[in-house]
Design a protein around this motif. Structure first.
Motif, PDB file in Angstrom:
ATOM      1  N   SER A  17     -17.125 -59.587  45.335  1.00 27.22           N
ATOM      2  CA  SER A  17     -16.537 -58.369  45.885  1.00 27.22           C
ATOM      3  C   SER A  17     -15.975 -58.630  47.277  1.00 27.22           C
ATOM      4  O   SER A  17     -16.401 -59.561  47.974  1.00 27.22           O
ATOM      5  CB  SER A  17     -17.588 -57.250  45.970  1.00 27.22           C
ATOM      6  OG  SER A  17     -18.090 -56.912  44.698  1.00 27.22           O
ATOM      7  N   ARG A  18     -15.068 -57.765  47.654  1.00 23.81           N
ATOM      8  CA  ARG A  18     -14.463 -57.846  48.975  1.00 23.81           C
ATOM      9  C   ARG A  18     -13.971 -56.459  49.327  1.00 23.81           C
ATOM     10  O   ARG A  18     -13.441 -55.743  48.458  1.00 23.81           O
ATOM     11  CB  ARG A  18     -13.291 -58.816  48.974  1.00 23.81           C
ATOM     12  CG  ARG A  18     -12.941 -59.376  50.332  1.00 23.81           C
ATOM     13  CD  ARG A  18     -13.871 -60.501  50.707  1.00 23.81           C
ATOM     14  NE  ARG A  18     -13.529 -61.068  52.013  1.00 23.81           N
ATOM     15  CZ  ARG A  18     -14.166 -62.080  52.574  1.00 23.81           C
ATOM     16  NH1 ARG A  18     -15.176 -62.650  51.958  1.00 23.81           N
ATOM     17  NH2 ARG A  18     -13.816 -62.516  53.759  1.00 23.81           N
ATOM     18  N   ARG A  19     -14.088 -56.085  50.599  1.00 22.99           N
ATOM     19  CA  ARG A  19     -13.531 -54.813  51.040  1.00 22.99           C
ATOM     20  C   ARG A  19     -12.449 -55.060  52.086  1.00 22.99           C
ATOM     21  O   ARG A  19     -12.700 -55.675  53.123  1.00 22.99           O
ATOM     22  CB  ARG A  19     -14.595 -53.886  51.617  1.00 22.99           C
ATOM     23  CG  ARG A  19     -14.060 -52.485  51.881  1.00 22.99           C
ATOM     24  CD  ARG A  19     -15.111 -51.540  52.425  1.00 22.99           C
ATOM     25  NE  ARG A  19     -15.385 -51.782  53.840  1.00 22.99           N
ATOM     26  CZ  ARG A  19     -16.031 -50.923  54.621  1.00 22.99           C
ATOM     27  NH1 ARG A  19     -16.479 -49.771  54.116  1.00 22.99           N
ATOM     28  NH2 ARG A  19     -16.257 -51.207  55.890  1.00 22.99           N
ATOM     29  N   LEU A  20     -11.269 -54.594  51.773  1.00 23.03           N
ATOM     30  CA  LEU A  20     -10.157 -54.669  52.716  1.00 23.03           C
ATOM     31  C   LEU A  20     -10.060 -53.360  53.496  1.00 23.03           C
ATOM     32  O   LEU A  20     -10.340 -52.293  52.964  1.00 23.03           O
ATOM     33  CB  LEU A  20      -8.846 -54.928  51.982  1.00 23.03           C
ATOM     34  CG  LEU A  20      -8.795 -56.155  51.077  1.00 23.03           C
ATOM     35  CD1 LEU A  20      -7.389 -56.296  50.497  1.00 23.03           C
ATOM     36  CD2 LEU A  20      -9.207 -57.401  51.810  1.00 23.03           C
ATOM     37  N   SER A  21      -9.649 -53.500  54.744  1.00 21.04           N
ATOM     38  CA  SER A  21      -9.433 -52.332  55.598  1.00 21.04           C
ATOM     39  C   SER A  21      -7.980 -52.265  56.017  1.00 21.04           C
ATOM     40  O   SER A  21      -7.347 -53.300  56.226  1.00 21.04           O
ATOM     41  CB  SER A  21     -10.311 -52.416  56.850  1.00 21.04           C
ATOM     42  OG  SER A  21     -11.681 -52.450  56.530  1.00 21.04           O
ATOM     43  N   LEU A  81      -9.890 -50.650  50.639  1.00 16.40           N
ATOM     44  CA  LEU A  81      -9.742 -51.074  49.256  1.00 16.40           C
ATOM     45  C   LEU A  81     -10.974 -51.910  48.921  1.00 16.40           C
ATOM     46  O   LEU A  81     -11.093 -53.043  49.358  1.00 16.40           O
ATOM     47  CB  LEU A  81      -8.459 -51.886  49.050  1.00 16.40           C
ATOM     48  CG  LEU A  81      -8.223 -52.340  47.608  1.00 16.40           C
ATOM     49  CD1 LEU A  81      -7.916 -51.132  46.714  1.00 16.40           C
ATOM     50  CD2 LEU A  81      -7.056 -53.336  47.547  1.00 16.40           C
ATOM     51  N   GLN A  82     -11.889 -51.297  48.168  1.00 16.09           N
ATOM     52  CA  GLN A  82     -13.077 -52.015  47.709  1.00 16.09           C
ATOM     53  C   GLN A  82     -12.736 -52.717  46.404  1.00 16.09           C
ATOM     54  O   GLN A  82     -12.329 -52.058  45.441  1.00 16.09           O
ATOM     55  CB  GLN A  82     -14.232 -51.030  47.502  1.00 16.09           C
ATOM     56  CG  GLN A  82     -15.495 -51.665  46.944  1.00 16.09           C
ATOM     57  CD  GLN A  82     -16.140 -52.632  47.923  1.00 16.09           C
ATOM     58  OE1 GLN A  82     -16.268 -52.331  49.110  1.00 16.09           O
ATOM     59  NE2 GLN A  82     -16.558 -53.794  47.429  1.00 16.09           N
ATOM     60  N   MET A  83     -12.908 -54.010  46.396  1.00 16.95           N
ATOM     61  CA  MET A  83     -12.543 -54.814  45.236  1.00 16.95           C
ATOM     62  C   MET A  83     -13.804 -55.448  44.669  1.00 16.95           C
ATOM     63  O   MET A  83     -14.488 -56.212  45.365  1.00 16.95           O
ATOM     64  CB  MET A  83     -11.537 -55.897  45.632  1.00 16.95           C
ATOM     65  CG  MET A  83     -10.301 -55.347  46.326  1.00 16.95           C
ATOM     66  SD  MET A  83      -9.066 -56.615  46.674  1.00 16.95           S
ATOM     67  CE  MET A  83      -9.956 -57.650  47.829  1.00 16.95           C
TER      68      MET A  83
END
Length: 117
Positions: A17-21, A81-83
């Motif tokens: 997982s990765r969260r973009l800001s 954007l939570q991936m």
């Protein structure tokens, strides 16, 4: 001065997982539609999600639906954007953009996400 700055990219393993800001300045993210786009090497840029200024439910393209989640924090003026369940085919430069009409007026510089073991 209107500005969008993406952050949070990096190298992640498949399934991770990765969260973009997407941090906005010079305008309120609640007053604009905010879109997330990505461009993979050798491919055209594609829109993958959008959170509207008027609707509560974000839009997702089929390739990310159920895995990605777009949300907005009006107090911080940031869109996330939570991936989750990332795949190698999600490798791309990810951009956010802001629109008040039919065109996206403002773009960020992009952040690289690489999904690889």
């Amino acid at each position: 001065q209107v500005q969008l700055v993406e952050s949070g990219g990096g190298l992640v393993q498949p399934g991770g997982s990765r969260r973009l800001s997407c941090a906005a300045s010079g305008f309120n993210v609640t007053d604009y539609d905010i879109g997330w786009f990505r461009q993979a090497p050798g491919k055209e840029r594609e829109g993958i999600s959008c959170i509207s200024s008027t609707r509560s439910s974000p839009f997702y393209v089929d390739s990310v639906k159920g895995r990605f989640t777009t949300s907005r924090d009006s107090t911080k003026n940031i869109v996330y954007l939570q991936m989750n369940s990332l795949k190698p085919e999600d490798t791309a430069v990810y951009y956010c953009a802001a629109a008040r009409g039919s065109l996206y007026d403002y773009w960020g510089q992009g952040t690289q996400v690489t999904v690889s073991s």
